[in-house]
Design a protein around this motif. Structure first.
Motif, PDB file in Angstrom:
ATOM      1  N   ALA A  40      49.673 -23.364  32.370  1.00  0.00           N
ATOM      2  CA  ALA A  40      49.891 -22.147  31.580  1.00  0.00           C
ATOM      3  C   ALA A  40      48.721 -21.182  31.723  1.00  0.00           C
ATOM      4  CB  ALA A  40      50.118 -22.514  30.114  1.00  0.00           C
ATOM      5  N   VAL A  41      47.503 -21.688  31.660  1.00  0.00           N
ATOM      6  CA  VAL A  41      46.318 -20.822  31.763  1.00  0.00           C
ATOM      7  C   VAL A  41      46.237 -20.185  33.146  1.00  0.00           C
ATOM      8  CG1 VAL A  41      43.788 -20.834  31.845  1.00  0.00           C
ATOM      9  CG2 VAL A  41      44.977 -21.983  29.990  1.00  0.00           C
ATOM     10  N   TYR A  42      46.378 -20.985  34.189  1.00  0.00           N
ATOM     11  CA  TYR A  42      46.237 -20.457  35.540  1.00  0.00           C
ATOM     12  C   TYR A  42      47.367 -19.494  35.906  1.00  0.00           C
ATOM     13  CZ  TYR A  42      42.522 -23.901  36.295  1.00  0.00           C
ATOM     14  OH  TYR A  42      41.370 -24.634  36.213  1.00  0.00           O
ATOM     15  N   THR A  43      48.606 -19.816  35.531  1.00  0.00           N
ATOM     16  CA  THR A  43      49.703 -18.894  35.839  1.00  0.00           C
ATOM     17  C   THR A  43      49.612 -17.621  34.996  1.00  0.00           C
ATOM     18  OG1 THR A  43      51.204 -20.082  34.354  1.00  0.00           O
ATOM     19  CG2 THR A  43      51.316 -20.626  36.688  1.00  0.00           C
ATOM     20  N   SER A  44      49.142 -17.737  33.774  1.00  0.00           N
ATOM     21  CA  SER A  44      48.944 -16.540  32.947  1.00  0.00           C
ATOM     22  C   SER A  44      47.908 -15.618  33.579  1.00  0.00           C
ATOM     23  CB  SER A  44      48.492 -16.918  31.537  1.00  0.00           C
ATOM     24  OG  SER A  44      49.485 -17.636  30.869  1.00  0.00           O
ATOM     25  N   ALA A  45      46.824 -16.189  34.048  1.00  0.00           N
ATOM     26  CA  ALA A  45      45.788 -15.380  34.693  1.00  0.00           C
ATOM     27  C   ALA A  45      46.339 -14.706  35.947  1.00  0.00           C
ATOM     28  CB  ALA A  45      44.589 -16.248  35.038  1.00  0.00           C
ATOM     29  N   ALA A  46      47.081 -15.448  36.758  1.00  0.00           N
ATOM     30  CA  ALA A  46      47.674 -14.855  37.963  1.00  0.00           C
ATOM     31  C   ALA A  46      48.618 -13.715  37.593  1.00  0.00           C
ATOM     32  CB  ALA A  46      48.413 -15.925  38.768  1.00  0.00           C
ATOM     33  N   ALA A  47      49.416 -13.913  36.557  1.00  0.00           N
ATOM     34  CA  ALA A  47      50.354 -12.870  36.119  1.00  0.00           C
ATOM     35  C   ALA A  47      49.603 -11.623  35.646  1.00  0.00           C
ATOM     36  CB  ALA A  47      51.254 -13.407  35.012  1.00  0.00           C
ATOM     37  N   VAL A  48      48.514 -11.816  34.919  1.00  0.00           N
ATOM     38  CA  VAL A  48      47.724 -10.678  34.434  1.00  0.00           C
ATOM     39  C   VAL A  48      47.114  -9.924  35.621  1.00  0.00           C
ATOM     40  CG1 VAL A  48      45.631 -10.028  33.169  1.00  0.00           C
ATOM     41  CG2 VAL A  48      47.283 -11.595  32.140  1.00  0.00           C
ATOM     42  N   LEU A  49      46.579 -10.637  36.596  1.00  0.00           N
ATOM     43  CA  LEU A  49      46.016  -9.976  37.766  1.00  0.00           C
ATOM     44  C   LEU A  49      47.070  -9.143  38.480  1.00  0.00           C
ATOM     45  CD1 LEU A  49      43.647 -12.009  37.240  1.00  0.00           C
ATOM     46  CD2 LEU A  49      43.431 -12.150  39.702  1.00  0.00           C
ATOM     47  N   LEU A  50      48.259  -9.707  38.659  1.00  0.00           N
ATOM     48  CA  LEU A  50      49.339  -8.972  39.317  1.00  0.00           C
ATOM     49  C   LEU A  50      49.779  -7.770  38.490  1.00  0.00           C
ATOM     50  CD1 LEU A  50      51.404 -12.005  40.633  1.00  0.00           C
ATOM     51  CD2 LEU A  50      49.898 -10.498  41.957  1.00  0.00           C
ATOM     52  N   TRP A  51      49.800  -7.933  37.188  1.00  0.00           N
ATOM     53  CA  TRP A  51      50.188  -6.842  36.297  1.00  0.00           C
ATOM     54  C   TRP A  51      49.182  -5.691  36.393  1.00  0.00           C
ATOM     55  CZ3 TRP A  51      50.194  -7.238  30.233  1.00  0.00           C
ATOM     56  CH2 TRP A  51      50.864  -6.149  29.688  1.00  0.00           C
ATOM     57  N   VAL A  52      47.900  -6.021  36.420  1.00  0.00           N
ATOM     58  CA  VAL A  52      46.879  -4.977  36.498  1.00  0.00           C
ATOM     59  C   VAL A  52      46.945  -4.259  37.853  1.00  0.00           C
ATOM     60  CG1 VAL A  52      44.387  -4.531  36.517  1.00  0.00           C
ATOM     61  CG2 VAL A  52      45.383  -6.023  34.779  1.00  0.00           C
ATOM     62  N   VAL A  53      47.277  -4.968  38.925  1.00  0.00           N
ATOM     63  CA  VAL A  53      47.435  -4.303  40.225  1.00  0.00           C
ATOM     64  C   VAL A  53      48.504  -3.225  40.121  1.00  0.00           C
ATOM     65  CG1 VAL A  53      48.284  -4.614  42.590  1.00  0.00           C
ATOM     66  CG2 VAL A  53      46.609  -6.201  41.665  1.00  0.00           C
ATOM     67  N   ARG A  54      49.589  -3.553  39.456  1.00  0.00           N
ATOM     68  CA  ARG A  54      50.716  -2.608  39.329  1.00  0.00           C
ATOM     69  C   ARG A  54      50.475  -1.559  38.244  1.00  0.00           C
ATOM     70  NH1 ARG A  54      55.063  -0.653  41.467  1.00  0.00           N
ATOM     71  NH2 ARG A  54      57.010  -0.776  40.359  1.00  0.00           N
ATOM     72  N   THR A  55      49.858  -1.985  37.140  1.00  0.00           N
ATOM     73  CA  THR A  55      49.646  -1.112  35.982  1.00  0.00           C
ATOM     74  C   THR A  55      48.195  -1.236  35.529  1.00  0.00           C
ATOM     75  OG1 THR A  55      51.911  -1.665  35.334  1.00  0.00           O
ATOM     76  CG2 THR A  55      50.566  -0.513  33.711  1.00  0.00           C
ATOM     77  N   PRO A  56      47.300  -0.428  36.091  1.00  0.00           N
ATOM     78  CA  PRO A  56      45.873  -0.556  35.756  1.00  0.00           C
ATOM     79  C   PRO A  56      45.570  -0.463  34.259  1.00  0.00           C
ATOM     80  CG  PRO A  56      46.148   0.845  37.676  1.00  0.00           C
ATOM     81  CD  PRO A  56      47.527   0.573  37.125  1.00  0.00           C
ATOM     82  N   ARG A  57      46.399   0.229  33.498  1.00  0.00           N
ATOM     83  CA  ARG A  57      46.141   0.338  32.061  1.00  0.00           C
ATOM     84  C   ARG A  57      46.281  -1.002  31.336  1.00  0.00           C
ATOM     85  NH1 ARG A  57      48.750   6.073  30.170  1.00  0.00           N
ATOM     86  NH2 ARG A  57      47.391   7.343  31.471  1.00  0.00           N
ATOM     87  N   ALA A  58      46.821  -1.997  31.992  1.00  0.00           N
ATOM     88  CA  ALA A  58      46.943  -3.332  31.402  1.00  0.00           C
ATOM     89  C   ALA A  58      45.637  -4.109  31.472  1.00  0.00           C
ATOM     90  CB  ALA A  58      48.061  -4.105  32.098  1.00  0.00           C
ATOM     91  N   HIS A  59      44.554  -3.437  31.889  1.00  0.00           N
ATOM     92  CA  HIS A  59      43.269  -4.126  32.048  1.00  0.00           C
ATOM     93  C   HIS A  59      42.773  -4.740  30.743  1.00  0.00           C
ATOM     94  CE1 HIS A  59      42.002  -0.071  30.823  1.00  0.00           C
ATOM     95  NE2 HIS A  59      40.888  -0.627  30.386  1.00  0.00           N
ATOM     96  N   HIS A  60      43.217  -4.224  29.602  1.00  0.00           N
ATOM     97  CA  HIS A  60      42.797  -4.786  28.319  1.00  0.00           C
ATOM     98  C   HIS A  60      43.306  -6.217  28.140  1.00  0.00           C
ATOM     99  CE1 HIS A  60      41.137  -1.017  27.044  1.00  0.00           C
ATOM    100  NE2 HIS A  60      42.265  -0.397  27.351  1.00  0.00           N
ATOM    101  N   VAL A  61      44.442  -6.517  28.718  1.00  0.00           N
ATOM    102  CA  VAL A  61      44.984  -7.879  28.641  1.00  0.00           C
ATOM    103  C   VAL A  61      44.067  -8.840  29.393  1.00  0.00           C
ATOM    104  CG1 VAL A  61      46.984  -9.337  29.139  1.00  0.00           C
ATOM    105  CG2 VAL A  61      47.328  -6.966  28.421  1.00  0.00           C
ATOM    106  N   ALA A  62      43.535  -8.392  30.532  1.00  0.00           N
ATOM    107  CA  ALA A  62      42.592  -9.221  31.298  1.00  0.00           C
ATOM    108  C   ALA A  62      41.347  -9.506  30.467  1.00  0.00           C
ATOM    109  CB  ALA A  62      42.220  -8.538  32.614  1.00  0.00           C
ATOM    110  N   ALA A  63      40.879  -8.492  29.731  1.00  0.00           N
ATOM    111  CA  ALA A  63      39.691  -8.691  28.888  1.00  0.00           C
ATOM    112  C   ALA A  63      39.961  -9.702  27.785  1.00  0.00           C
ATOM    113  CB  ALA A  63      39.249  -7.356  28.286  1.00  0.00           C
TER     114      ALA A  63
END
Length: 129
Positions: A40-63
């Protein structure tokens, strides 16, 4: 003016490579005694990275995820990283002791946190440009 365009260039490829590595890390957890949380942790991180590539404003989720994984990594006991000999840490993938396993988990979480912090910085710069 703030942009909503996807991340491009070398930053995009770095984030895609990191996402791929975290998906691979999730896949190898299938033989772990407690795989569900790690997958769950590793796939969530991968999903967040992919999301930020597509939508840079999602960078807060990465934080936010970085805050959680960093705290978890530090809670596992980073002092173990210094106490566990490298030959035990890297010598074999088999579980040698609980101390070695905790050191490996702590390292993994801290590396994951570093990639999420980098994702936050890249996304933030892109969304502010």
């Amino acid at each position: 003016m703030k942009t909503t365009e996807a991340i491009t260039g070398p930053a995009k490829w770095c984030l895609l490579a990191c996402a791929g590595l975290w998906l691979l890390a999730a896949a190898v957890q299938l033989n772990d005694p407690d795989p569900a949380g790690w997958i769950a942790v590793y796939t969530s991180a991968a999903a967040v990275l992919l999301w930020v590539v597509r939508t840079p404003r999602a960078h807060h989720v990465a934080a936010g995820l970085a805050l959680g994984t960093g705290s978890w990594g530090l809670a596992l006991g980073p002092q173990l990283i210094l106490e566990v000999p490298m030959d035990q840490f890297l010598g074999t993938l088999a579980m040698q002791s609980e101390q070695v396993e905790l050191a490996r988990e702590s390292w993994g979480l801290l590396l994951l946190t570093a990639s999420l912090v980098a994702t936050f910085v890249i996304g933030r710069k892109r969304s502010e440009s």
